[in-house]
Design a protein around this motif. Structure first.
Motif, PDB file in Angstrom:
ATOM      1  N   GLU A  71       0.846  -1.182   0.000  1.00  0.00           N
ATOM      2  CA  GLU A  71       0.000   0.000   0.000  1.00  0.00           C
ATOM      3  C   GLU A  71       0.887   1.238   0.000  1.00  0.00           C
ATOM      4  OE1 GLU A  71      -2.870   1.372  -0.253  1.00  0.00           O
ATOM      5  OE2 GLU A  71      -3.840  -0.494  -0.816  1.00  0.00           O
ATOM      6  N   GLY A  72       0.284   2.393  -0.181  1.00  0.00           N
ATOM      7  CA  GLY A  72       1.040   3.641  -0.122  1.00  0.00           C
ATOM      8  C   GLY A  72       0.146   4.748   0.392  1.00  0.00           C
ATOM      9  N   LEU A  73       0.581   5.431   1.438  1.00  0.00           N
ATOM     10  CA  LEU A  73      -0.129   6.608   1.934  1.00  0.00           C
ATOM     11  C   LEU A  73       0.896   7.546   2.547  1.00  0.00           C
ATOM     12  CD1 LEU A  73      -2.123   5.736   5.188  1.00  0.00           C
ATOM     13  CD2 LEU A  73      -0.592   4.115   4.155  1.00  0.00           C
ATOM     14  N   LEU A 135       5.805  12.387   4.740  1.00  0.00           N
ATOM     15  CA  LEU A 135       6.385  11.106   5.150  1.00  0.00           C
ATOM     16  C   LEU A 135       5.597  10.006   4.438  1.00  0.00           C
ATOM     17  CD1 LEU A 135       8.521   9.848   7.080  1.00  0.00           C
ATOM     18  CD2 LEU A 135       6.671   9.577   8.740  1.00  0.00           C
ATOM     19  N   TYR A 136       6.237   9.367   3.463  1.00  0.00           N
ATOM     20  CA  TYR A 136       5.568   8.303   2.707  1.00  0.00           C
ATOM     21  C   TYR A 136       5.527   7.042   3.571  1.00  0.00           C
ATOM     22  CZ  TYR A 136       4.276   5.233  -1.127  1.00  0.00           C
ATOM     23  OH  TYR A 136       3.616   4.337  -1.928  1.00  0.00           O
ATOM     24  N   ILE A 137       4.367   6.401   3.591  1.00  0.00           N
ATOM     25  CA  ILE A 137       4.154   5.207   4.428  1.00  0.00           C
ATOM     26  C   ILE A 137       3.957   4.021   3.501  1.00  0.00           C
ATOM     27  CG2 ILE A 137       2.667   4.183   6.201  1.00  0.00           C
ATOM     28  CD1 ILE A 137       1.738   7.133   6.815  1.00  0.00           C
ATOM     29  N   PRO A 167       8.684  15.464  -4.106  1.00  0.00           N
ATOM     30  CA  PRO A 167       7.812  15.057  -5.212  1.00  0.00           C
ATOM     31  C   PRO A 167       8.251  13.746  -5.858  1.00  0.00           C
ATOM     32  CG  PRO A 167       8.449  17.360  -5.424  1.00  0.00           C
ATOM     33  CD  PRO A 167       9.275  16.791  -4.313  1.00  0.00           C
ATOM     34  N   TYR A 168       7.273  12.964  -6.351  1.00  0.00           N
ATOM     35  CA  TYR A 168       7.560  11.678  -6.999  1.00  0.00           C
ATOM     36  C   TYR A 168       8.283  11.886  -8.323  1.00  0.00           C
ATOM     37  CZ  TYR A 168       6.836   6.944  -8.771  1.00  0.00           C
ATOM     38  OH  TYR A 168       7.033   5.682  -9.248  1.00  0.00           O
ATOM     39  N   TYR A 169       7.791  12.848  -9.101  1.00  0.00           N
ATOM     40  CA  TYR A 169       8.440  13.140 -10.385  1.00  0.00           C
ATOM     41  C   TYR A 169       9.423  14.283 -10.189  1.00  0.00           C
ATOM     42  CZ  TYR A 169       4.503  10.588 -12.346  1.00  0.00           C
ATOM     43  OH  TYR A 169       3.575   9.631 -12.633  1.00  0.00           O
ATOM     44  N   ALA A 195      -5.523  -5.247  -7.952  1.00  0.00           N
ATOM     45  CA  ALA A 195      -4.846  -5.510  -6.679  1.00  0.00           C
ATOM     46  C   ALA A 195      -3.546  -4.717  -6.648  1.00  0.00           C
ATOM     47  CB  ALA A 195      -4.545  -7.001  -6.560  1.00  0.00           C
ATOM     48  N   LYS A 196      -3.151  -4.293  -5.456  1.00  0.00           N
ATOM     49  CA  LYS A 196      -1.887  -3.540  -5.362  1.00  0.00           C
ATOM     50  C   LYS A 196      -0.806  -4.550  -4.992  1.00  0.00           C
ATOM     51  CE  LYS A 196      -0.445   1.071  -3.945  1.00  0.00           C
ATOM     52  NZ  LYS A 196       0.087   1.476  -5.246  1.00  0.00           N
ATOM     53  N   THR A 197      -0.181  -5.097  -6.012  1.00  0.00           N
ATOM     54  CA  THR A 197       0.786  -6.169  -5.808  1.00  0.00           C
ATOM     55  C   THR A 197       1.935  -6.026  -6.794  1.00  0.00           C
ATOM     56  OG1 THR A 197       1.044  -8.573  -5.691  1.00  0.00           O
ATOM     57  CG2 THR A 197      -0.520  -7.759  -7.339  1.00  0.00           C
ATOM     58  N   GLY A 301      -2.526  10.367  -7.723  1.00  0.00           N
ATOM     59  CA  GLY A 301      -1.978   9.265  -6.929  1.00  0.00           C
ATOM     60  C   GLY A 301      -1.386   9.805  -5.646  1.00  0.00           C
ATOM     61  N   THR A 302      -1.163   8.914  -4.704  1.00  0.00           N
ATOM     62  CA  THR A 302      -0.594   9.332  -3.427  1.00  0.00           C
ATOM     63  C   THR A 302       0.795   9.915  -3.639  1.00  0.00           C
ATOM     64  OG1 THR A 302      -1.852   7.686  -2.261  1.00  0.00           O
ATOM     65  CG2 THR A 302       0.137   8.476  -1.161  1.00  0.00           C
ATOM     66  N   ALA A 303       1.630   9.173  -4.359  1.00  0.00           N
ATOM     67  CA  ALA A 303       2.997   9.645  -4.586  1.00  0.00           C
ATOM     68  C   ALA A 303       2.975  10.845  -5.534  1.00  0.00           C
ATOM     69  CB  ALA A 303       3.854   8.522  -5.149  1.00  0.00           C
ATOM     70  N   ALA A 304       2.171  10.770  -6.594  1.00  0.00           N
ATOM     71  CA  ALA A 304       2.189  11.801  -7.645  1.00  0.00           C
ATOM     72  C   ALA A 304       1.264  12.980  -7.339  1.00  0.00           C
ATOM     73  CB  ALA A 304       1.782  11.172  -8.968  1.00  0.00           C
TER      74      ALA A 304
END
Ligand code: PLP
Ligand code: COI
Length: 356
Positions: A71-73, A135-137, A167-169, A195-197, A301-304
């Motif tokens: 996961e990502g948050l 803080l990325y989790i 930033p992700y990018y 699915a997040k896999t 997206g969370t990262a983006a």
């Protein structure tokens, strides 16, 4: 309430310097969360421990058959000092949807959120405060049975690690260029696309390398059957504003149901912007770019976060988005989503969770 043992490190690392650009996913904090699972015993031994290597048997099933999820948050530090999470309950729900598809045991949603909170609280000093940092989790689960037969594992580890990020990018909020892939396929309905896999991400790498070589930052996937309809980008969902209407591919089983996607759809609808979740063909985008009605394109997206797209390339055609700058709606969404996440805008939707 999940009972979590906390074992603090005796040798804390140096926090990143204030001018560190925090390249995405390269720095890790002092602690990690771990919880074990065993058939018959359930999830047990929840603990926060010093950040350390994971030691596994070389026969551990995750290495051979890819039974794993992630996961990502993010956690944010508000100006008044509060520590905030954005819709972590949705990550818990998505974890269990992923787990169902991958035959990984369910985790009670409250336990997932409690684990995230306990770890973030322990490493709160690592939450960066500069604009566009957080803080990325990264929660993840791995199958650990030492067994080479193909079946779901009987033992698992649920682990969470943390990474202070910018930033992700490298482009930040500057528009990115996207490559529409017409050869490789990421996922098909009935497969594991929603699915997040890890399997979905390794499936994307060859096309991503190709796109990078051509100067594009990300790959936009088409449906795996007709190769005609837009699905999503490598690490984000995609939106198009065409003639005033916001259009995004509907969730069809092969797309990741993004939490930012869901938030953006809700916000647009609250603002009276028409949103259509439906099939979107490349031909429609080609037409819209040609006749000048493609007003904005952005990924979510969370990262983006909200990532504007300046142009899309499909085969030999370059589809130009209006003036190639940051669109008005993209900017408003970015300001609102990040404002809510950072506690600058009051939340009345139950989206913001405080870590106390
Ligand atoms: N699609 C893919 C393939 C992703 O990896 C992500 C990132 O998590 C997203 C979409 C966006 O999802 P979310 O907004 O929940 O981060
Ligand atoms: C996220 O946005 O959280 C993601 O998981 C994207 C990731 C593949 C970097």
């Amino acid at each position: 309430m999940l009972s979590i043992r906390i074992e603090k490190t005796d040798t804390p690392k140096q926090l990143p310097a204030a001018d560190n650009p925090l390249k995405f996913g390269t720095i890790f904090t002092d602690h990690m969360f771990i919880m074990n699972y065993e058939t018959g015993k359930g999830w047990h031994d929840a603990r926060v421990v010093p950040y350390q290597p994971v030691v596994l048997d070389p026969a551990a099933m995750v290495f051979h058959y890819g039974q794993e999820m992630f996961e990502g948050l993010k956690a944010y530090r508000a100006a008044d000092g509060r520590i905030l999470l954005f819709r972590p309950d949705m990550n818990a729900k998505r974890t269990n949807n992923t787990n169902r598809r991958l035959c990984i045991p369910q985790i009670p949603e409250e336990d997932f959120v409690d684990a995230v909170k306990a770890l973030v609280k322990t490493d709160a000093a690592w939450i960066p405060t500069k604009p566009d940092t957080s803080l990325y989790i990264r929660p993840f689960i791995i199958a650990t049975d030492p067994f080479l037969g193909v079946r779901p594992s009987d033992t698992y580890q649920f682990i969470i690690i943390l990474s202070p990020v910018g930033p992700y990018y490298p482009e930040g909020l500057d528009p990115v260029k996207i490559w529409i892939e017409d050869d490789y396929v990421r996922a098909i309905r009935g497969g594991i696309g929603e699915a997040k896999t890890g399997g979905n991400y390794v499936a994307s790498m060859a096309a991503q390398l190709k796109a990078h070589e051509e100067g594009y930052s990300q790959v936009l996937w088409l449906d795996g059957v007709e190769r005609k309809y837009i699905e999503e980008v490598g690490a984000m969902n995609i939106f198009f504003k065409i003639s005033g209407t916001v259009v995004t591919p509907m969730l069809n089983g092969s797309i990741l149901p993004g939490i930012t996607r869901d938030s953006v759809i809700s916000l647009c609808r609250e603002w009276g912007v028409l949103v259509e979740e439906r099939r979107v063909s490349v031909d429609e985008l080609y037409e819209a770019a040609k006749n000048g009605t493609m007003e904005e394109v952005f990924g979510t997206g969370t990262a983006a976060v909200i990532s504007p797209v300046s142009h899309l390339r499909f085969k030999d055609h370059v589809l130009q988005v209006k003036d190639g700058g940051i669109g008005e709606l993209s900017q408003k969404l970015y300001d609102t989503v990040t404002g809510l996440q950072r506690g600058q805008i009051e939340d009345h939707r139950g989206w913001v969770f405080e870590v106390k």
